[in-house]
Design a protein around this motif. Structure first.
Motif, PDB file in Angstrom:
ATOM      1  N   GLN A 221       8.868   8.224  87.790  1.00  0.00           N
ATOM      2  CA  GLN A 221       7.563   7.870  88.745  1.00  0.00           C
ATOM      3  C   GLN A 221       6.689   6.996  87.779  1.00  0.00           C
ATOM      4  OE1 GLN A 221       6.683  12.354  89.402  1.00  0.00           O
ATOM      5  NE2 GLN A 221       5.378  11.150  90.824  1.00  0.00           N
ATOM      6  N   TYR A 222       6.548   7.469  86.619  1.00  0.00           N
ATOM      7  CA  TYR A 222       5.603   6.700  85.692  1.00  0.00           C
ATOM      8  C   TYR A 222       5.843   6.015  84.357  1.00  0.00           C
ATOM      9  CZ  TYR A 222       2.648   9.667  88.583  1.00  0.00           C
ATOM     10  OH  TYR A 222       1.992  10.041  89.852  1.00  0.00           O
ATOM     11  N   GLY A 223       7.218   6.211  83.971  1.00  0.00           N
ATOM     12  CA  GLY A 223       7.781   5.615  83.102  1.00  0.00           C
ATOM     13  C   GLY A 223       8.216   6.495  81.861  1.00  0.00           C
ATOM     14  N   LEU A 224       9.079   5.774  80.799  1.00  0.00           N
ATOM     15  CA  LEU A 224       9.459   6.496  79.675  1.00  0.00           C
ATOM     16  C   LEU A 224       8.475   7.503  78.882  1.00  0.00           C
ATOM     17  CD1 LEU A 224      11.522   3.366  78.269  1.00  0.00           C
ATOM     18  CD2 LEU A 224      12.469   5.397  79.438  1.00  0.00           C
ATOM     19  N   ALA A 225       7.589   6.949  78.485  1.00  0.00           N
ATOM     20  CA  ALA A 225       6.615   7.610  77.509  1.00  0.00           C
ATOM     21  C   ALA A 225       6.007   9.017  78.259  1.00  0.00           C
ATOM     22  CB  ALA A 225       5.275   6.831  77.238  1.00  0.00           C
ATOM     23  N   ALA A 226       5.677   9.034  79.605  1.00  0.00           N
ATOM     24  CA  ALA A 226       5.128  10.051  80.379  1.00  0.00           C
ATOM     25  C   ALA A 226       6.304  11.037  80.616  1.00  0.00           C
ATOM     26  CB  ALA A 226       4.743   9.609  81.865  1.00  0.00           C
ATOM     27  N   THR A 509      -1.663  -2.849  82.823  1.00  0.00           N
ATOM     28  CA  THR A 509      -2.086  -1.786  81.814  1.00  0.00           C
ATOM     29  C   THR A 509      -1.498  -0.241  81.920  1.00  0.00           C
ATOM     30  OG1 THR A 509      -4.043  -1.516  82.599  1.00  0.00           O
ATOM     31  CG2 THR A 509      -3.806  -2.924  80.711  1.00  0.00           C
ATOM     32  N   ARG A 510      -1.326  -0.097  83.417  1.00  0.00           N
ATOM     33  CA  ARG A 510      -1.129   1.340  83.839  1.00  0.00           C
ATOM     34  C   ARG A 510       0.272   1.387  83.534  1.00  0.00           C
ATOM     35  NH1 ARG A 510      -3.871   1.205  88.038  1.00  0.00           N
ATOM     36  NH2 ARG A 510      -2.384   0.911  89.922  1.00  0.00           N
ATOM     37  N   PHE A 511       1.241   0.511  84.014  1.00  0.00           N
ATOM     38  CA  PHE A 511       2.734   0.391  84.044  1.00  0.00           C
ATOM     39  C   PHE A 511       3.014   0.419  82.714  1.00  0.00           C
ATOM     40  CE2 PHE A 511       6.687  -1.713  83.945  1.00  0.00           C
ATOM     41  CZ  PHE A 511       7.540  -0.945  85.000  1.00  0.00           C
ATOM     42  N   LEU A 512       2.482  -0.337  81.803  1.00  0.00           N
ATOM     43  CA  LEU A 512       2.900  -0.417  80.425  1.00  0.00           C
ATOM     44  C   LEU A 512       2.494   0.921  79.593  1.00  0.00           C
ATOM     45  CD1 LEU A 512       2.128  -4.041  79.511  1.00  0.00           C
ATOM     46  CD2 LEU A 512       4.232  -3.021  79.513  1.00  0.00           C
ATOM     47  N   PHE A 514       3.194   3.659  80.442  1.00  0.00           N
ATOM     48  CA  PHE A 514       4.341   4.629  80.364  1.00  0.00           C
ATOM     49  C   PHE A 514       5.653   3.727  80.223  1.00  0.00           C
ATOM     50  CE2 PHE A 514       1.166   6.306  83.880  1.00  0.00           C
ATOM     51  CZ  PHE A 514       0.865   7.529  82.923  1.00  0.00           C
ATOM     52  N   ASN A 515       5.867   2.487  80.340  1.00  0.00           N
ATOM     53  CA  ASN A 515       6.959   1.559  79.977  1.00  0.00           C
ATOM     54  C   ASN A 515       6.511   0.469  79.078  1.00  0.00           C
ATOM     55  OD1 ASN A 515       8.678   2.523  82.577  1.00  0.00           O
ATOM     56  ND2 ASN A 515       6.650   2.400  83.394  1.00  0.00           N
ATOM     57  N   PRO A 516       6.139   0.892  77.838  1.00  0.00           N
ATOM     58  CA  PRO A 516       5.805  -0.141  76.898  1.00  0.00           C
ATOM     59  C   PRO A 516       6.763  -1.122  76.608  1.00  0.00           C
ATOM     60  CG  PRO A 516       6.126   2.116  75.723  1.00  0.00           C
ATOM     61  CD  PRO A 516       6.306   2.168  77.304  1.00  0.00           C
ATOM     62  N   ALA A 517       8.171  -0.808  76.641  1.00  0.00           N
ATOM     63  CA  ALA A 517       8.974  -1.769  76.357  1.00  0.00           C
ATOM     64  C   ALA A 517       9.480  -2.739  77.469  1.00  0.00           C
ATOM     65  CB  ALA A 517      10.341  -0.926  75.826  1.00  0.00           C
ATOM     66  N   ASP A 518       8.758  -2.693  78.581  1.00  0.00           N
ATOM     67  CA  ASP A 518       9.023  -3.444  79.692  1.00  0.00           C
ATOM     68  C   ASP A 518       8.749  -5.077  79.379  1.00  0.00           C
ATOM     69  OD1 ASP A 518       9.930  -3.424  82.738  1.00  0.00           O
ATOM     70  OD2 ASP A 518       8.567  -4.701  82.594  1.00  0.00           O
ATOM     71  N   LEU A 519       9.692  -6.016  79.390  1.00  0.00           N
ATOM     72  CA  LEU A 519       9.497  -6.985  78.956  1.00  0.00           C
ATOM     73  C   LEU A 519       8.636  -8.058  80.070  1.00  0.00           C
ATOM     74  CD1 LEU A 519      12.878  -8.050  77.344  1.00  0.00           C
ATOM     75  CD2 LEU A 519      10.634  -7.365  76.171  1.00  0.00           C
ATOM     76  N   MET A 524       3.581 -10.702  81.779  1.00  0.00           N
ATOM     77  CA  MET A 524       2.508 -11.056  82.581  1.00  0.00           C
ATOM     78  C   MET A 524       1.241 -10.717  82.151  1.00  0.00           C
ATOM     79  SD  MET A 524       4.044  -9.984  86.505  1.00  0.00           S
ATOM     80  CE  MET A 524       4.767  -8.333  85.932  1.00  0.00           C
ATOM     81  N   LEU A 525       1.059  -9.435  81.186  1.00  0.00           N
ATOM     82  CA  LEU A 525      -0.011  -9.376  80.479  1.00  0.00           C
ATOM     83  C   LEU A 525      -0.549 -10.302  79.740  1.00  0.00           C
ATOM     84  CD1 LEU A 525      -2.199  -7.140  80.398  1.00  0.00           C
ATOM     85  CD2 LEU A 525      -0.779  -6.031  78.532  1.00  0.00           C
ATOM     86  N   ALA A 526       0.601 -10.727  78.791  1.00  0.00           N
ATOM     87  CA  ALA A 526       0.230 -11.941  78.017  1.00  0.00           C
ATOM     88  C   ALA A 526      -0.337 -13.059  78.663  1.00  0.00           C
ATOM     89  CB  ALA A 526       1.231 -12.387  77.343  1.00  0.00           C
ATOM     90  N   GLY A 527       0.229 -13.355  80.165  1.00  0.00           N
ATOM     91  CA  GLY A 527      -0.436 -14.495  80.725  1.00  0.00           C
ATOM     92  C   GLY A 527      -1.734 -14.336  81.275  1.00  0.00           C
ATOM     93  N   TYR A 528      -1.994 -12.998  81.464  1.00  0.00           N
ATOM     94  CA  TYR A 528      -3.247 -12.620  82.187  1.00  0.00           C
ATOM     95  C   TYR A 528      -4.437 -12.783  80.745  1.00  0.00           C
ATOM     96  CZ  TYR A 528      -7.355  -9.318  82.649  1.00  0.00           C
ATOM     97  OH  TYR A 528      -8.741  -8.832  82.877  1.00  0.00           O
TER      98      TYR A 528
END
Length: 639
Positions: A221-226, A509-512, A514-519, A524-528
């Motif tokens: 649902q929310y990623g690794l860290a969660a 930021t919500r996705f990252l 829970f998934n801080p390693a997602d490249l 995309m956040l860097a582009g933002y």
């Protein structure tokens, strides 16, 4: 049965089975309210079982059997411990001993069925679990295991019927609700799986299997860290539970917490020295540290028991490639691509290994021209090089031109594949019947509220018709069930088209979180950040991405150069702009940015040369012509 066996109190076994969550076992012990007490080891085993420490309980039960080998309940209890430790052969042996000592077979069929199921003997399992003489107290258990058997056989209707029977018999069992959740997850009903997991935990918040399953769902649902708190809660209840340790260690590794992963791997090895997962985890850590020889030795210790798993094929290929064994790596990655035909990364890896081994024809065969674009610009560039090595220069130039063009973001509308309701929706859409397609999709959504894909389909259609708000609402409902990378991409692209930058940031930021390693999300956040002028944050993210992905992504290098220039780090900006140009000299974006940065840094002659090429590639770009004019003026009038 011996006299001593007849005089053991029934209460001892009842307490034992209660500790295992099997209160209604109904094993037929001789009534003997005035009988002597059970062996002391049996009482200790009960305490360990209550703490879900089945390994220690098994040792005490073996001691109890040594004290009185003819006491049948100890053999049954030992079989149950063996099942909890996933030792079905040991369990079967103890159950047969119990039967010889006088336990009626109808009292044991649910456990025999489970042991056969774990051995993969599905027909034998069903013969036990669906026998007429399964005692009433065990019918829910037997139906639950039958559901697992049918699920493994792929018979979803029979599995559903078995689980329904089990729920009708006993609807407050944590293990039953956990298995119902597994069934619903396989059926694609994420909402139903979450509901079942919550019911399991409400029934027994200490049950390690329920906590493990809830953690896996949260990870989806929310990623690794969660997911980590759920796994840690389970380990607080059962610190030596190996399946849970495997899930926990794998999640830590995917988060990049390799030191913590190594501790877990060593703990698994101490508990089960022959467990291949421990060596696999250690091999992953060694490979990521480029210690390929060590990783190879660790993989060998798995004894081939994981060789057919996609994760092992990916890892083994990387290790062999790192050691220079290109043909072996190509073979492993080719097997992976055959197992996962929709995985473009596997095809590219196999082609890369073949190309480095000197087999240009083989590399080209892994990347047919009509599918190379699925693998991104690197796949196209690799195919171009393979064509060139074969002397097919025209095909090489065509593919090289394709590789230079900046790839557009993937469409938010997923293409339909296969049959079923979603295909019917797409068929309506292809016929131009958007209203009919949307009506079908909404009906599908209404009938499947726990299926994320049903909400995504509605969101896709609404996005296509221009209803961004409605689409985002549908995507948000899907997010609550399964916040997957493709869904994140849809939400970001939809917000970008609406110029809703705040939502872009919030989704990423919500996705990252829970998934801080997602490249992809980090990029995309860097582009933002770059577009918003937060150049320090952008440069930091781009630098980290290049450290992970390597230097061969021209657009990544270009964006990093832009962020560095905005930060005033001009020398480093020019260095990365040059690197981007060397990687893809035909990419108009890389060429134009390189020329502009050279102009800004004061390298006027270099800027003129590069910007002339940019203008030739982008004849309608007024800004490129303006930069060229400035560069020429600077070159003619050096300060």
């Amino acid at each position: 049965m011996s006299c001593r066996a007849e005089h053991r109190p029934r209460r001892a076994l009842v307490l034992w089975l209660a500790a295992l969550g099997l209160l209604a076992t109904g094993l037929p012990l001789a009534a003997a309210d005035n009988a002597s007490a059970a062996p002391p080891a049996f009482a200790r085993a009960q305490s360990f079982a209550d703490a879900q420490n089945h390994r220690a309980a098994r040792i005490e039960l073996m001691n109890a059997i040594e004290q009185d080998p003819d006491w049948a309940p100890a053999h049954v209890a030992l079989a149950i411990s063996d099942l909890r430790l996933f030792d079905p052969v040991g369990a079967e042996t103890e159950l047969h001993k119990a039967a010889k000592l006088g336990i009626e077979v109808g009292e044991l069929r649910h456990l025999l069925g489970e042991s056969y199921w774990l051995q993969g003997r599905y027909d034998d399992a069903l013969a036990q679990l669906e026998a007429d003489d399964v005692t009433p107290e065990h019918r829910a258990y037997a139906a639950r295991i039958a559901g697992r058997v049918y699920l493994d056989k792929g018979d979803m209707d029979a599995a559903r019927a078995a689980f329904d029977r089990a729920l009708a018999e006993r609807g407050d069992d944590a293990l039953l609700w956990t298995d119902v959740g597994r069934f619903r997850l396989v059926a694609g009903d994420m909402g139903g799986a979450i509901e079942a997991a919550d019911r399991a935990i409400a029934s027994d918040g200490r049950n390690v299997r329920a906590l493990e399953f809830r953690g896996r769902l949260v990870r989806s649902q929310y990623g690794l860290a969660a997911a980590l708190p759920w796994f840690e809660q389970g380990l607080a209840e059962a610190p030596d539970d190996v399946p849970l340790l495997v899930e926990y260690g794998s999640t830590l590794g995917d988060l990049g917490r390799h030191a913590d992963m190594l501790k877990v791997a060593r703990r698994i090895a101490a508990l089960e020295p022959d467990n291949p997962r421990s060596y696999y985890m250690q091999a992953v850590i060694a490979a990521r540290a480029h210690q390929f020889a060590l990783a190879q030795r660790l993989i060998a210790k798995t004894g081939g028991r994981m060789d057919d798993l996609p994760a092992m094929l990916l890892l083994s290929g990387g290790v062999e490639y790192g050691l220079g064994n290109d043909l072996i790596a190509a073979g492993l990655w080719s097997r992976l691509s055959e197992m996962q035909p929709l995985n473009p990364r596997a095809r590219v890896l196999a082609a890369r290994a073949l190309y480095r081994a000197g087999d240009a024809h083989g590399a080209a065969g892994k990347l047919p021209g009509d599918t190379a674009s699925d693998s991104g610009s690197y796949g196209e560039l690799l195919l171009a090089r393979a064509f060139e090595a074969m002397g097919e220069r025209d095909d090489a130039m065509t593919m090289l031109d394709r590789s230079q063009i900046s790839g557009e973001a993937a469409s938010a509308i997923a293409s339909a594949a296969g049959d079923g309701p979603a295909a019917a929706v797409r068929a309506r859409l292809a016929e131009g019947d958007r209203d009919g397609a949307l009506a079908l999709a909404r009906d599908l959504q209404l009938r499947n509220p726990g299926v994320a894909d049903a909400h995504v389909l509605v969101g896709d259609l609404l996005a296509e018709t221009g209803d961004a708000g409605g689409a985002m609402d549908a995507y948000a409902r899907a997010e609550a069930l399964d916040f997957s990378p493709p869904l994140m991409m849809r939400m970001v692209q939809l917000a970008q088209r609406a110029n809703d930058l705040a939502t872009v940031r919030d989704v990423l930021t919500r996705f990252l979180r829970f998934n801080p390693a997602d490249l992809s999300a980090r990029r995309m956040l860097a582009g933002y950040y770059l577009n918003m002028g937060a150049n320090d944050a952008a440069a930091a993210l781009y630098g980290d991405l290049i450290a992970v992905l390597g230097p061969n992504d021209a657009l990544l290098q270009t964006d990093y150069a832009r962020a560095l220039l905005a930060n005033g780090d001009t020398a480093k900006a020019l260095s990365h702009a040059r690197m981007a140009y060397r990687v893809q000299p035909g990419n108009p974006v890389a060429v134009n940015v390189y020329g502009y940065i050279a102009l800004e840094v004061g390298e006027a002659d270099e800027a003129v040369e590069i910007l002339e090429k940019a203008v030739a590639m982008l004849p309608g770009n007024a800004l490129a012509r303006q930069h060229l004019a400035l560069a020429k003026t600077a070159a003619e009038n050096p300060s």
